[in-house]
Write a protein that holds these residues in place. Structure first.
Motif, PDB file in Angstrom:
ATOM      1  N   ARG A  79       0.881  -1.254   0.093  1.00 26.52           N
ATOM      2  CA  ARG A  79      -0.024  -0.095   0.068  1.00 26.52           C
ATOM      3  C   ARG A  79       0.634   1.123   0.162  1.00 26.52           C
ATOM      4  O   ARG A  79       0.479   2.335  -0.698  1.00 26.52           O
ATOM      5  CB  ARG A  79      -0.850   0.009   1.118  1.00 26.52           C
ATOM      6  N   ASP A  80       1.997   1.118   0.586  1.00 27.80           N
ATOM      7  CA  ASP A  80       2.718   2.389   0.773  1.00 27.80           C
ATOM      8  C   ASP A  80       3.869   2.456  -0.001  1.00 27.80           C
ATOM      9  O   ASP A  80       4.944   2.479   0.092  1.00 27.80           O
ATOM     10  CB  ASP A  80       3.602   2.300   2.107  1.00 27.80           C
ATOM     11  N   HIS A  81       3.371   2.784  -1.388  1.00 24.77           N
ATOM     12  CA  HIS A  81       4.271   2.983  -2.484  1.00 24.77           C
ATOM     13  C   HIS A  81       3.549   4.390  -3.162  1.00 24.77           C
ATOM     14  O   HIS A  81       2.232   4.496  -3.532  1.00 24.77           O
ATOM     15  CB  HIS A  81       4.414   1.846  -3.553  1.00 24.77           C
ATOM     16  N   VAL A  82       4.550   5.263  -3.742  1.00 20.68           N
ATOM     17  CA  VAL A  82       4.084   6.284  -4.397  1.00 20.68           C
ATOM     18  C   VAL A  82       4.682   6.121  -5.897  1.00 20.68           C
ATOM     19  O   VAL A  82       5.753   5.658  -6.172  1.00 20.68           O
ATOM     20  CB  VAL A  82       4.799   7.585  -4.024  1.00 20.68           C
ATOM     21  N   PRO A  83       4.001   6.952  -6.559  1.00 17.30           N
ATOM     22  CA  PRO A  83       4.391   6.849  -8.192  1.00 17.30           C
ATOM     23  C   PRO A  83       5.794   7.956  -8.354  1.00 17.30           C
ATOM     24  O   PRO A  83       5.854   8.832  -7.645  1.00 17.30           O
ATOM     25  CB  PRO A  83       3.289   7.473  -8.882  1.00 17.30           C
ATOM     26  N   HIS A  84       6.643   7.508  -9.040  1.00 14.82           N
ATOM     27  CA  HIS A  84       7.952   8.173  -9.551  1.00 14.82           C
ATOM     28  C   HIS A  84       7.529   9.498  -9.599  1.00 14.82           C
ATOM     29  O   HIS A  84       8.220  10.578  -9.184  1.00 14.82           O
ATOM     30  CB  HIS A  84       8.495   7.511 -10.692  1.00 14.82           C
ATOM     31  N   SER A  85       6.378   9.994 -10.447  1.00 10.55           N
ATOM     32  CA  SER A  85       6.103  11.228 -11.025  1.00 10.55           C
ATOM     33  C   SER A  85       5.851  12.218  -9.771  1.00 10.55           C
ATOM     34  O   SER A  85       5.613  13.524  -9.836  1.00 10.55           O
ATOM     35  CB  SER A  85       5.060  11.210 -12.042  1.00 10.55           C
ATOM     36  N   SER A  86       5.274  11.667  -8.701  1.00 13.39           N
ATOM     37  CA  SER A  86       4.835  12.375  -7.525  1.00 13.39           C
ATOM     38  C   SER A  86       5.893  12.963  -6.624  1.00 13.39           C
ATOM     39  O   SER A  86       5.825  13.910  -5.789  1.00 13.39           O
ATOM     40  CB  SER A  86       3.844  11.631  -6.748  1.00 13.39           C
ATOM     41  N   LEU A  87       7.154  12.624  -6.784  1.00  9.14           N
ATOM     42  CA  LEU A  87       8.277  13.027  -5.917  1.00  9.14           C
ATOM     43  C   LEU A  87       8.836  14.145  -6.494  1.00  9.14           C
ATOM     44  O   LEU A  87       8.712  14.583  -7.618  1.00  9.14           O
ATOM     45  CB  LEU A  87       9.164  11.922  -6.005  1.00  9.14           C
ATOM     46  N   PRO A  88       9.657  14.929  -5.659  1.00  8.45           N
ATOM     47  CA  PRO A  88      10.260  15.947  -5.938  1.00  8.45           C
ATOM     48  C   PRO A  88      11.288  15.866  -7.082  1.00  8.45           C
ATOM     49  O   PRO A  88      11.609  14.502  -7.261  1.00  8.45           O
ATOM     50  CB  PRO A  88      11.156  16.381  -4.465  1.00  8.45           C
ATOM     51  N   GLU A  89      11.730  16.943  -7.877  1.00  7.26           N
ATOM     52  CA  GLU A  89      12.556  16.604  -9.171  1.00  7.26           C
ATOM     53  C   GLU A  89      13.772  15.816  -8.587  1.00  7.26           C
ATOM     54  O   GLU A  89      14.266  15.085  -9.456  1.00  7.26           O
ATOM     55  CB  GLU A  89      12.981  18.062  -9.679  1.00  7.26           C
ATOM     56  N   SER A  90      14.417  16.193  -7.655  1.00  8.51           N
ATOM     57  CA  SER A  90      15.733  15.845  -7.193  1.00  8.51           C
ATOM     58  C   SER A  90      15.508  14.184  -7.021  1.00  8.51           C
ATOM     59  O   SER A  90      16.362  13.258  -7.198  1.00  8.51           O
ATOM     60  CB  SER A  90      16.379  16.234  -5.934  1.00  8.51           C
ATOM     61  N   ASP A  91      14.240  13.979  -6.284  1.00  6.71           N
ATOM     62  CA  ASP A  91      13.997  12.262  -5.860  1.00  6.71           C
ATOM     63  C   ASP A  91      13.680  11.709  -7.361  1.00  6.71           C
ATOM     64  O   ASP A  91      14.088  10.407  -7.591  1.00  6.71           O
ATOM     65  CB  ASP A  91      13.046  12.123  -5.072  1.00  6.71           C
ATOM     66  N   GLN A  92      13.347  12.216  -8.454  1.00  7.65           N
ATOM     67  CA  GLN A  92      12.850  11.569  -9.396  1.00  7.65           C
ATOM     68  C   GLN A  92      14.233  11.268 -10.283  1.00  7.65           C
ATOM     69  O   GLN A  92      14.203  10.146 -10.737  1.00  7.65           O
ATOM     70  CB  GLN A  92      12.029  12.478 -10.273  1.00  7.65           C
ATOM     71  N   ARG A  93      15.095  12.200 -10.335  1.00  6.23           N
ATOM     72  CA  ARG A  93      16.303  11.923 -10.767  1.00  6.23           C
ATOM     73  C   ARG A  93      17.120  10.601 -10.089  1.00  6.23           C
ATOM     74  O   ARG A  93      17.541   9.590 -10.900  1.00  6.23           O
ATOM     75  CB  ARG A  93      17.197  12.886 -10.917  1.00  6.23           C
ATOM     76  N   ALA A  94      16.977  10.757  -8.742  1.00  5.01           N
ATOM     77  CA  ALA A  94      17.516   9.486  -7.964  1.00  5.01           C
ATOM     78  C   ALA A  94      17.035   8.327  -8.456  1.00  5.01           C
ATOM     79  O   ALA A  94      17.690   7.313  -8.413  1.00  5.01           O
ATOM     80  CB  ALA A  94      17.404  10.042  -6.460  1.00  5.01           C
ATOM     81  N   VAL A  95      15.671   8.215  -8.418  1.00  2.26           N
ATOM     82  CA  VAL A  95      15.076   6.904  -8.821  1.00  2.26           C
ATOM     83  C   VAL A  95      15.301   6.441 -10.276  1.00  2.26           C
ATOM     84  O   VAL A  95      15.879   5.494 -10.425  1.00  2.26           O
ATOM     85  CB  VAL A  95      13.503   7.019  -8.854  1.00  2.26           C
ATOM     86  N   GLN A  96      15.382   7.302 -11.179  1.00  2.00           N
ATOM     87  CA  GLN A  96      15.736   7.114 -12.387  1.00  2.00           C
ATOM     88  C   GLN A  96      17.099   6.450 -12.582  1.00  2.00           C
ATOM     89  O   GLN A  96      17.506   5.453 -13.468  1.00  2.00           O
ATOM     90  CB  GLN A  96      15.857   8.478 -13.356  1.00  2.00           C
ATOM     91  N   VAL A  97      18.255   7.001 -11.693  1.00  2.00           N
ATOM     92  CA  VAL A  97      19.561   6.585 -11.991  1.00  2.00           C
ATOM     93  C   VAL A  97      19.557   5.297 -11.073  1.00  2.00           C
ATOM     94  O   VAL A  97      20.207   3.958 -11.528  1.00  2.00           O
ATOM     95  CB  VAL A  97      20.535   7.353 -11.110  1.00  2.00           C
ATOM     96  N   ALA A  98      18.966   5.197  -9.648  1.00  2.00           N
ATOM     97  CA  ALA A  98      19.125   3.769  -8.960  1.00  2.00           C
ATOM     98  C   ALA A  98      18.443   2.757  -9.782  1.00  2.00           C
ATOM     99  O   ALA A  98      18.790   1.343  -9.406  1.00  2.00           O
ATOM    100  CB  ALA A  98      18.519   4.138  -7.641  1.00  2.00           C
ATOM    101  N   GLN A  99      17.314   2.939 -10.322  1.00  2.00           N
ATOM    102  CA  GLN A  99      16.679   1.627 -10.962  1.00  2.00           C
ATOM    103  C   GLN A  99      17.751   0.959 -12.120  1.00  2.00           C
ATOM    104  O   GLN A  99      17.359  -0.144 -12.619  1.00  2.00           O
ATOM    105  CB  GLN A  99      15.312   2.002 -11.678  1.00  2.00           C
ATOM    106  N   PHE A 100      18.536   1.624 -12.650  1.00  2.00           N
ATOM    107  CA  PHE A 100      19.556   1.146 -13.485  1.00  2.00           C
ATOM    108  C   PHE A 100      20.126  -0.056 -12.714  1.00  2.00           C
ATOM    109  O   PHE A 100      20.476  -0.925 -13.379  1.00  2.00           O
ATOM    110  CB  PHE A 100      20.629   2.092 -14.092  1.00  2.00           C
ATOM    111  N   ALA A 101      20.808   0.346 -11.750  1.00  2.00           N
ATOM    112  CA  ALA A 101      21.487  -0.659 -10.873  1.00  2.00           C
ATOM    113  C   ALA A 101      20.554  -1.928 -10.474  1.00  2.00           C
ATOM    114  O   ALA A 101      20.835  -2.876 -10.345  1.00  2.00           O
ATOM    115  CB  ALA A 101      22.061  -0.069  -9.527  1.00  2.00           C
ATOM    116  N   ALA A 102      19.392  -1.637  -9.995  1.00  2.00           N
ATOM    117  CA  ALA A 102      18.174  -2.541  -9.599  1.00  2.00           C
ATOM    118  C   ALA A 102      18.166  -3.648 -10.836  1.00  2.00           C
ATOM    119  O   ALA A 102      17.962  -4.519 -10.542  1.00  2.00           O
ATOM    120  CB  ALA A 102      17.032  -1.823  -9.175  1.00  2.00           C
ATOM    121  N   ARG A 103      17.862  -2.925 -11.894  1.00  2.00           N
ATOM    122  CA  ARG A 103      17.621  -3.740 -13.157  1.00  2.00           C
ATOM    123  C   ARG A 103      18.642  -4.694 -13.515  1.00  2.00           C
ATOM    124  O   ARG A 103      18.314  -5.723 -14.098  1.00  2.00           O
ATOM    125  CB  ARG A 103      17.186  -2.626 -14.330  1.00  2.00           C
ATOM    126  N   ALA A 104      19.925  -4.372 -13.270  1.00  2.00           N
ATOM    127  CA  ALA A 104      21.166  -4.991 -13.838  1.00  2.00           C
ATOM    128  C   ALA A 104      21.493  -6.109 -12.839  1.00  2.00           C
ATOM    129  O   ALA A 104      22.107  -6.767 -13.396  1.00  2.00           O
ATOM    130  CB  ALA A 104      22.380  -3.809 -13.962  1.00  2.00           C
TER     131      ALA A 104
END
Length: 330
Positions: free
Chosen positions: A139-164
């Motif tokens: 239940r406690d998940h938020v969409p990437h687009s709802s986060l502050p801009e700095s967090d959005q970039r952080a998620v975009q980068v961190a997911q590269f590592a998670a995906r790999a």
């Protein structure tokens, strides 16, 4: 008779096609390796349009990030400009040197390390949990687009590592650090929702839900001081400097035999390949390019010689090219 250093080209006494070398009056009989490689040596050329200054002289008013111009102006005015972790001028990596032009004068932009700082930074790491439709209990998940801009970039980068993780795919190291995203900007840290103790435990990004893991770790970061040096007052001078700094080889089309011109023409269209032992035309061209170490076909065993996709620079008549030499399987 003086001794002769052993090479991978075998010394033989008799038989086969012989190459006679006379060293210090002593006749030695040599031949190539008889083994034929299953791989090929590939030569590929890419044209660089226009003069070199169009590529390596930057307009600092148009570069991003903006600290390039700030570092340039401060240093040119006699002040000391330093940065931490990053270099004061936008790093060009393998693209080569960086120069700037101001009021008709060309300047070389560089930096040197003047110290070190030990700091602590928060790191965001993401761990894939599953698809949103399969995770009604999260239940406690938020969409990437709802986060502050700095967090959005952080998620975009961190997911590269998670995906790999566990996969054969690559990761853009440099963006990804320590298997996640490092928050270094104080304003980004202050604005972050993910770093807050009461922040969301999961985030949805591109139809995948990730668990959020935050750590605070120690970094030892270099402190750089900007260098700006005037080097040229004309276009011709900066072109001469760039040629001297960049070029690995200069070849005249007029002086090349037709076979060697054809090899370069084919390499410009994609790649030219040969298996060892190479043709006399290919060997001659490798010699003119300065790559003698490739001639025995086994460069990977030569100490201190790169055999990967290292980029080189060629001036062919009045045209500039980059080229690579690499081994490929037939």
């Amino acid at each position: 008779m003086p001794s002769i250093p052993t090479t991978r080209r075998q010394v033989v006494a008799t038989g086969g096609a012989l190459l006679t070398a006379t060293l210090g009056g002593c006749s030695q009989t040599l031949t190539r390796r008889s083994e034929t490689d299953s791989r090929q040596l590939s030569l590929s050329l890419s044209s660089l349009d226009g003069p070199l200054r169009e590529r390596y002289v930057v307009d600092l008013t148009e570069t991003r990030p903006s600290w390039d111009e700030a570092a340039f102006n401060a240093t040119l005015n006699g002040s000391t400009y330093t940065t931490q972790h990053r270099t004061p001028f936008l790093a060009r990596g393998d693209d080569g040197p960086t120069y700037a032009r101001r009021n008709g004068t060309y300047y070389h932009l560089d930096s040197h390390v003047v110290g070190e700082e030990t700091v602590t930074h928060p790191i965001l790491r993401l761990y894939e949990v599953g698809r949103p439709e399969d995770l009604e209990t999260v239940r406690d998940h938020v969409p990437h687009s709802s986060l502050p801009e700095s967090d959005q970039r952080a998620v975009q980068v961190a997911q590269f590592a998670a995906r790999a993780r566990g996969n054969a795919g690559g990761v853009p190291w440099g963006l990804v650090e320590r298997d996640g995203y490092v928050y270094r900007n104080d304003d980004a840290v202050a604005a972050s929702e993910l770093l807050d103790d009461s922040g969301p435990s999961h985030v949805a990004f591109r139809d995948t839900i990730y668990e959020v893991a935050i750590a605070r770790e120690t970094f030892h970061e270099a402190i750089y001081e900007a260098d700006v040096d005037a080097v040229a007052d004309s276009d011709s001078e900066i072109e001469s400097i760039l040629r001297a700094e960049l070029l690995d080889a200069r070849v005249s089309r007029e002086k090349l035999p037709a076979e060697e011109r054809e090899i370069l023409r084919e390499a410009m269209g994609g790649s030219y390949r040969e298996s060892h032992p190479y043709s006399s035309a290919f060997e001659s061209l490798l010699e003119q390019l300065g790559h003698w170490a490739y001639l025995d076909g086994n460069i990977e065993k030569d100490a201190g010689v790169e055999s990967g996709l290292q980029r080189h620079f060629l001036l062919y008549d009045d045209r500039h090219f980059t080229y690579t030499l690499s081994f490929v399987t037939e």
